[in-house]
Design a protein around this motif. Structure first.
Motif, short mmCIF file in Angstrom:
data_model
loop_
_atom_site.label_atom_id
_atom_site.label_comp_id
_atom_site.label_asym_id
_atom_site.label_seq_id
_atom_site.Cartn_x
_atom_site.Cartn_y
_atom_site.Cartn_z
N ASN A 70 37.86 30.39 -32.45
CA ASN A 70 39.03 30.41 -31.58
C ASN A 70 39.25 29.01 -30.99
O ASN A 70 39.00 28.77 -29.82
CB ASN A 70 38.78 31.45 -30.46
N VAL A 71 39.69 28.08 -31.83
CA VAL A 71 39.87 26.69 -31.40
C VAL A 71 41.13 26.58 -30.55
O VAL A 71 42.22 26.90 -31.01
CB VAL A 71 39.94 25.73 -32.61
N ARG A 72 40.96 26.11 -29.32
CA ARG A 72 42.08 26.01 -28.39
C ARG A 72 42.35 24.58 -27.93
O ARG A 72 43.35 24.29 -27.30
CB ARG A 72 41.83 26.90 -27.17
N PHE A 73 41.43 23.67 -28.21
CA PHE A 73 41.63 22.25 -27.87
C PHE A 73 40.99 21.44 -28.98
O PHE A 73 39.83 21.66 -29.34
CB PHE A 73 40.95 21.91 -26.54
N SER A 74 41.75 20.51 -29.56
CA SER A 74 41.20 19.68 -30.63
C SER A 74 41.63 18.23 -30.44
O SER A 74 42.68 17.95 -29.85
CB SER A 74 41.65 20.19 -32.01
N SER A 75 40.80 17.33 -30.94
CA SER A 75 41.07 15.90 -30.81
C SER A 75 40.32 15.17 -31.91
O SER A 75 39.36 15.69 -32.48
CB SER A 75 40.62 15.38 -29.44
N ASN A 76 40.76 13.96 -32.22
CA ASN A 76 40.01 13.13 -33.17
C ASN A 76 39.11 12.15 -32.44
O ASN A 76 38.49 11.28 -33.06
CB ASN A 76 40.98 12.35 -34.08
N ASN A 77 39.01 12.29 -31.11
CA ASN A 77 38.22 11.36 -30.30
C ASN A 77 37.12 12.11 -29.57
O ASN A 77 37.40 13.04 -28.80
CB ASN A 77 39.15 10.64 -29.31
N ILE A 78 35.89 11.71 -29.78
CA ILE A 78 34.76 12.42 -29.19
C ILE A 78 34.76 12.33 -27.67
O ILE A 78 34.34 13.27 -26.98
CB ILE A 78 33.42 11.87 -29.77
N PHE A 79 35.24 11.22 -27.11
CA PHE A 79 35.25 11.09 -25.66
C PHE A 79 36.25 12.05 -25.02
O PHE A 79 36.00 12.59 -23.94
CB PHE A 79 35.55 9.63 -25.26
N ALA A 80 37.37 12.30 -25.69
CA ALA A 80 38.33 13.30 -25.21
C ALA A 80 37.73 14.69 -25.27
O ALA A 80 37.92 15.52 -24.36
CB ALA A 80 39.62 13.23 -26.03
N MET A 81 36.99 14.97 -26.35
CA MET A 81 36.35 16.28 -26.48
C MET A 81 35.29 16.48 -25.40
O MET A 81 35.20 17.56 -24.79
CB MET A 81 35.72 16.42 -27.86
N LEU A 82 34.50 15.47 -25.14
CA LEU A 82 33.49 15.56 -24.08
C LEU A 82 34.12 15.85 -22.73
O LEU A 82 33.64 16.69 -21.96
CB LEU A 82 32.70 14.25 -24.00
N GLU A 83 35.21 15.18 -22.45
CA GLU A 83 35.87 15.38 -21.16
C GLU A 83 36.45 16.78 -21.06
O GLU A 83 36.39 17.43 -20.00
CB GLU A 83 36.97 14.33 -20.97
N ALA A 84 36.99 17.28 -22.18
CA ALA A 84 37.54 18.64 -22.17
C ALA A 84 36.44 19.67 -21.91
O ALA A 84 36.63 20.62 -21.14
CB ALA A 84 38.22 18.93 -23.51
N VAL A 85 35.29 19.49 -22.53
CA VAL A 85 34.17 20.42 -22.30
C VAL A 85 33.67 20.29 -20.87
O VAL A 85 33.38 21.29 -20.20
CB VAL A 85 33.04 20.16 -23.31
N ARG A 86 33.58 19.07 -20.37
CA ARG A 86 33.12 18.86 -18.99
C ARG A 86 34.05 19.54 -17.99
O ARG A 86 33.59 20.09 -16.97
CB ARG A 86 33.04 17.36 -18.68
N LEU A 87 35.35 19.55 -18.28
CA LEU A 87 36.33 20.14 -17.38
C LEU A 87 36.44 21.66 -17.56
O LEU A 87 37.25 22.30 -16.89
CB LEU A 87 37.68 19.49 -17.59
N GLY A 88 35.66 22.23 -18.46
CA GLY A 88 35.66 23.68 -18.62
C GLY A 88 36.75 24.23 -19.50
O GLY A 88 37.08 25.42 -19.43
N VAL A 89 37.33 23.39 -20.37
CA VAL A 89 38.37 23.87 -21.27
C VAL A 89 37.80 24.89 -22.25
O VAL A 89 38.48 25.84 -22.65
CB VAL A 89 39.01 22.69 -22.02
N GLY A 90 36.55 24.73 -22.64
CA GLY A 90 35.95 25.65 -23.58
C GLY A 90 34.57 25.18 -24.00
O GLY A 90 33.97 24.31 -23.36
N VAL A 91 34.07 25.76 -25.08
CA VAL A 91 32.77 25.43 -25.65
C VAL A 91 32.98 24.45 -26.79
O VAL A 91 33.85 24.67 -27.64
CB VAL A 91 32.06 26.70 -26.15
#
Length: 314
Positions: A219-240
Motif C-alpha cells: 500500500n504505497v502512499r508516498f514515493s520519492s527518488n530521494n532517500i533524504f525525502a523518504m527519511l523525512e516522510a518516515v520521521r514525520l509519520g507518513v508511513g512505514v
C-alpha cells in the motif's frame, strides 16, 4: 575528417582533451585550466585537425569521448603526467602529492554517508587533488566520460570495469510516534495494511529494493527518488518505509517494525571507466572507498540478533 601530418600536433593540446574528458564540459575545463572557453575549443579543434580524427561528440549532458577519443585519452594522460613531472623536477618542487581531478558519482544517501568521508581523507593526504562528487540515481553507459568512478546500488549491466564494493541491509522502519498511534505490525500481512514510503517505480529495477518482494499487495502512499525525502516522510509519520540500515539508524526515533522480513542485502558496486582505473589518483580514491566500507561495516549490515533487538527497543 582529413588530417595533416599526424605527428605535427602540439603535445600541450592534450591537456585540453584531458580537462574536457574529466569535466565533460568546455566551460568547466577552461576554468580548471585558467583560460577562456574559446581557447579550449580552439585547441581541441586544432588537435582533431592534426590527428585527423573526431575525439569528442556533444551529448545531452556535455561532451563525450568518441571511441577513438577514448583510445587517445589513455595515452594523452600519460603525456600530460610526464609534462607535469618535468615541470616539477625543473622547478625543484617534486612531490608525492597528487594533482588533477577525480569525479565520483554515487547514490544520494551512500554518497553523503560513505563517499564524502573517503574523499575528505583523500583531500587531506593530497591537498592539490580536486575531487568532485555528483549524486543521484543514474544509468551508466559505455560512452560515459563524465565520471572516473561510480558507486552504484545493485549490479550494473555494463562492460565497464566493476567490482563489488560492499553490501548493506534493509528493513521496514517507522517512527516511534507512528507505531504508538497505528500499532506495530507483527506480520507481513499486517504490514500490507499500513501506508508505505518507498522509491518511485523507476528505482524498483533493483530486485532487493522491490517492496512487492516483501509485502503482498503493498500500500504505497508516498514515493520519492530521494532517500533524504523518504527519511523525512518516515520521521514525520507518513508511513512505514523500506530503508537502509545505515541511513535509518542516523535518524533519532526510527526503529524496525516487529514483523519479520527476510534479509534483503543490497549489493553496492564500484564502476570505473577502463581508461581511468589505472590512473594513480583514481586508484587512491578507490582504495579510500574500500577502506571506508571496511572500517564501517557495522553500520552497513546487522550481526545476528541485533535487528530483532532494535525492533524491540522502546
Amino acid at each position: 575528417m582529413t588530417g595533416q601530418d599526424p605527428f605535427d600536433f602540439r603535445a600541450d593540446d592534450l591537456r585540453y582533451l584531458v580537462a574536457v574528458a574529466d569535466s565533460g564540459r568546455v566551460v568547466s575545463a577552461a576554468k580548471a585550466l585558467g583560460v577562456d572557453h574559446s581557447t579550449v575549443s580552439r585547441r581541441l579543434q586544432a588537435l582533431e585537425r592534426s590527428l585527423g580524427v573526431r575525439l569528442l561528440d556533444r551529448g545531452p549532458d556535455g561532451w563525450n569521448l568518441t571511441d577513438k577519443g577514448q583510445e587517445v585519452l589513455e595515452h594523452a594522460r600519460t603525456v600530460v603526467k610526464a609534462m607535469s613531472t618535468v615541470a616539477q623536477v625543473a622547478s625543484g618542487s617534486g612531490s608525492t602529492s597528487l594533482s588533477g581531478t577525480v569525479r565520483v558519482t554515487a547514490a544520494d544517501g551512500f554518497g553523503a554517508v560513505f563517499v564524502v568521508p573517503a574523499l575528505a581523507r583523500v583531500r587531506e593526504q593530497h591537498p592539490s587533488l580536486n575531487v568532485e562528487l555528483v549524486t543521484g540515481a543514474r544509468e551508466l553507459t559505455l560512452r560515459e566520460s563524465s565520471f572516473d568512478l561510480a558507486v552504484t546500488v545493485g549490479v550494473p549491466t555494463t562492460r565497464l570495469f566493476n567490482e563489488r564494493l560492499c553490501e548493506y541491509d534493509n528493513a521496514f522502519f517507522a517512527s516511534d510516534e507512528y507505531l504508538a498511534r497505528h500499532g506495530d505490525p507483527t506480520s507481513l500481512a499486517e504490514l500490507s495494511h499500513h501506508p508505505l514510503v518507498f522509491f518511485v517505480d523507476a528505482m524498483e529495477r533493483i530486485h532487493e529494493l522491490d517492496v512487492a518482494e516483501h509485502v503482498p499487495e503493498p500500500n504505497v502512499r508516498f514515493s520519492s527518488n530521494n532517500i533524504f525525502a523518504m527519511l523525512e516522510a518516515v520521521r514525520l509519520g507518513v508511513g512505514v518505509g523500506l530503508l537502509s540500515k545505515f541511513m535509518a539508524e542516523r535518524v533519532p526515533g526510527l526503529r524496525p517494525v516487529a514483523a519479520y522480513v527476510p534479509p534483503a542485502r543490497v549489493p553496492v558496486t564500484l564502476v570505473a571507466r577502463r581508461e581511468s582505473v589505472r590512473r594513480r589518483e583514481v586508484l587512491v580514491v578507490r582504495e579510500a572507498l574500500q577502506q571506508e566500507v571496511r572500517d564501517r561495516r557495522h553500520e552497513l549490515i546487522w550481526t545476528r540478533g541485533t535487528k530483532d533487538d532494535a525492533s524491540r527497543t522502546t
